[in-house]
Design an enzyme around this catalytic site. Structure first.
Site, PDB file in Angstrom:
ATOM      1  N   GLY A   6       0.825  -1.201   0.000  1.00  0.00           N
ATOM      2  CA  GLY A   6       0.000   0.000   0.000  1.00  0.00           C
ATOM      3  C   GLY A   6       0.856   1.246   0.000  1.00  0.00           C
ATOM      4  O   GLY A   6       1.978   1.252   0.519  1.00  0.00           O
ATOM      5  N   GLY A  24      -0.215   9.310   0.389  1.00  0.00           N
ATOM      6  CA  GLY A  24       0.519  10.533   0.673  1.00  0.00           C
ATOM      7  C   GLY A  24       1.037  10.619   2.091  1.00  0.00           C
ATOM      8  O   GLY A  24       1.880  11.466   2.395  1.00  0.00           O
ATOM      9  N   GLY A  74       2.108   7.728   3.898  1.00  0.00           N
ATOM     10  CA  GLY A  74       2.989   6.636   4.283  1.00  0.00           C
ATOM     11  C   GLY A  74       2.895   5.444   3.352  1.00  0.00           C
ATOM     12  O   GLY A  74       2.154   5.451   2.362  1.00  0.00           O
ATOM     13  N   LYS A 130       3.692  -0.334   8.867  1.00  0.00           N
ATOM     14  CA  LYS A 130       3.267   0.952   8.320  1.00  0.00           C
ATOM     15  C   LYS A 130       4.365   1.976   8.586  1.00  0.00           C
ATOM     16  O   LYS A 130       4.719   2.224   9.739  1.00  0.00           O
ATOM     17  CB  LYS A 130       1.944   1.399   8.942  1.00  0.00           C
ATOM     18  CG  LYS A 130       0.783   0.501   8.565  1.00  0.00           C
ATOM     19  CD  LYS A 130      -0.539   1.051   9.054  1.00  0.00           C
ATOM     20  CE  LYS A 130      -1.688   0.165   8.598  1.00  0.00           C
ATOM     21  NZ  LYS A 130      -3.004   0.702   9.014  1.00  0.00           N
ATOM     22  N   ASP A 163     -12.577   6.939   8.670  1.00  0.00           N
ATOM     23  CA  ASP A 163     -12.308   6.562   7.281  1.00  0.00           C
ATOM     24  C   ASP A 163     -12.865   5.174   6.962  1.00  0.00           C
ATOM     25  O   ASP A 163     -12.186   4.332   6.388  1.00  0.00           O
ATOM     26  CB  ASP A 163     -10.805   6.611   6.997  1.00  0.00           C
ATOM     27  CG  ASP A 163     -10.489   6.673   5.505  1.00  0.00           C
ATOM     28  OD1 ASP A 163     -11.412   6.987   4.718  1.00  0.00           O
ATOM     29  OD2 ASP A 163      -9.344   6.412   5.129  1.00  0.00           O
TER      30      ASP A 163
END
Length: 475
Positions: A41, A44, A46, A65, A163
């Site tokens: 993945g 913007g 990470g 991450k 989100d």
């Protein structure tokens, strides 16, 4: 192969056992144990990598991450690092829920910030939509029943996801449960968010009006969940489902021709995605109670929990009380195995162990059957412990008191009506396990099973158990 996570590195193939990158010379292992395998993945804020934990004998997969800090301001950087550790603490608490990835580590290395989380094997709902097609009413009902308790869990801890969308929900392969991922920590600690009050975190198409103005509330997550559902029902981008002239969602016009949708579910989705905040469900618990009443597992229109006070808050309060009580058996039964099986989602083993501890509490051989008349002899304390363990680890979905509520709600009907509600056969098969569902997808009240019920009048067990629970003041 090993992947180098240093920003700007050429990233040539590195051998599985390599310790240093062939291109930039940097260490490949993070914290001397996590080996990145490949990027999965990028955004913007990470990058995300699939990795393995080489410090564990089985070398399990995990997710790394890497968070970007787009500022050189020393004060902002300091504040960002501070917020990073604070948000990591929140993630650690949230990861206690089995439908939220466990936080394994958080640290700084090479002036970068890293989170390491549990790897959830499965596909996102966005991938499922593209591969299988639009969701049915039953699938949407199951999704709401699976996710609303998770939202109540995080909201009770003063956390808002911000989100929710199909790509942030993974259907776990092992038990088919929806798992909520990506709590947007990277966006919360970005330089922009730190410098501007009310910075919006989320995806515009799924974001509630109040959240787009910088004011996120628990109901904002419900809005995003509602939009997610209508997207899954229509396979149409949310931007094409909204009527800007009338300021409303016009999703019904985009349903496939063969889609059958009840008016009640449609009303629930309308209220979830209501643009006016005061008209929307105010809590996940409120929405869940509405969904439970139309549960697609119930045949003949009977809702097992209609007319009862059953709710997410009910089992959460009960579980909290259970934690504070003395869970010591009245007759010396050890419930550690039952608790361990339930805590790890081993439903079939937990069901077998339930029969064993009930027999032990009555002083019977551990593989015996219980006659209806023997149920009245069960110690109230032990029956309470068994029920509380099932309630706690199923989040109120399974347990004797859940079955009691369903049974009482079908009062005056035949025993087969109760079986119909909980998904049991009306006869007593020789191999009961072959017709049982030992998963989260089982109907409400499906577990524990009646494997312990025996005798010529085995079907009277539901009446006997309901009477015993009432006598003990349980449920």
């Amino acid at each position: 192969m090993s992947y180098c996570v240093i920003p700007g590195c050429f990233n040539p193939p590195n051998q599985d056992s390599a310790l240093f990158c062939h291109s930039c010379g940097s260490k490949l292992l993070l914290k001397e144990r996590y080996r990145p395998l490949k990027p999965i993945g990028y955004g913007g804020f990470g990058r995300t990598f699939l990795a393995v934990d080489e410090n564990m004998p089985s070398q399990p997969h995990c997710v790394i991450k890497q968070l970007f800090l787009q500022t050189q301001n020393g004060l902002v950087l300091k504040k960002a690092v501070q917020m990073f550790h604070q948000e990591a603490e929140h993630l650690e608490q949230l990861g206690q829920h089995q439908q939220i990835p466990t936080l394994l580590a958080h640290f700084e290395q090479n002036r970068q910030l890293y989170l390491v989380q549990e790897w959830i094997e499965g596909e996102t709902l966005e991938q499922e939509l593209q591969q299988v097609g639009v969701f049915s009413e039953t699938q949407i009902g199951e999704l709401l029943q699976g996710l609303l308790p998770v939202l109540q869990f995080i909201h009770d801890r003063q956390v808002i996801h911000r989100d929710i969308k199909p790509s942030n929900i993974i259907r776990r392969q092992s038990d088919r449960l929806p798992v909520l991922i990506d709590f947007g920590v990277a966006k919360l600690i970005s330089g922009t968010a730190l410098l501007h009050t009310g910075t919006v975190v989320g995806t515009a198409e799924y974001t509630a009006p109040e959240q787009s103005k910088g004011k996120a509330l628990p109901a904002s997550d419900l809005y995003s969940l509602g939009v997610t559902c209508i997207h899954l029902l229509t396979n149409t981008p949310p931007r094409d489902l909204f009527d800007i002239i009338d300021n409303r969602w016009a999703w019904r016009e985009h349903l496939p021709g063969n889609t059958r949708l009840s008016d009640r579910l449609a009303q629930i989705l309308d209220q979830l995605s209501e643009t006016t905040l005061r008209k929307r469900y105010q809590s996940a618990d409120d929405a869940l109670q509405a969904v439970v009443k139309l549960s697609p597992i119930l045949k003949r229109g009977i809702s097992p929990l209609a007319g009862t006070n059953f709710s997410v808050n009910h089992w959460q309060r009960t579980a909290a009380k259970s934690e504070a009580e003395n869970w010591t058996s009245a007759v010396g039964v050890d419930y550690q195995y039952l608790q361990n099986f339930l805590a790890t989602g081993k439903w079939q083993q937990a069901d077998e162990e339930t029969r064993r501890v009930m027999c032990q509490a009555l002083g019977k051989p551990l593989s015996s059957y219980l006659h209806s008349g023997e149920i009245s002899q069960l110690p109230c304390k032990d029956l309470w412990i068994i029920d509380q363990l099932w309630l706690k680890y199923s989040q109120g979905r399974f347990g004797f008191t859940v079955q009691k509520q369903i049974y009482e709600n079908t009062a005056g009907e035949e025993y087969w009506i109760f079986c119909d509600c909980v998904g049991w056969p009306t006869h007593q098969p020789h191999f009961l396990d072959a017709v049982m569902m030992f998963s989260w997808q089982a109907p409400v009240g499906h577990l524990p099973s009646r494997r312990w019920a025996g005798g010529f009048s085995w079907w009277r067990h539901a009446t006997a158990m309901a009477e015993k629970l009432k006598q003990c003041g349980i449920g």
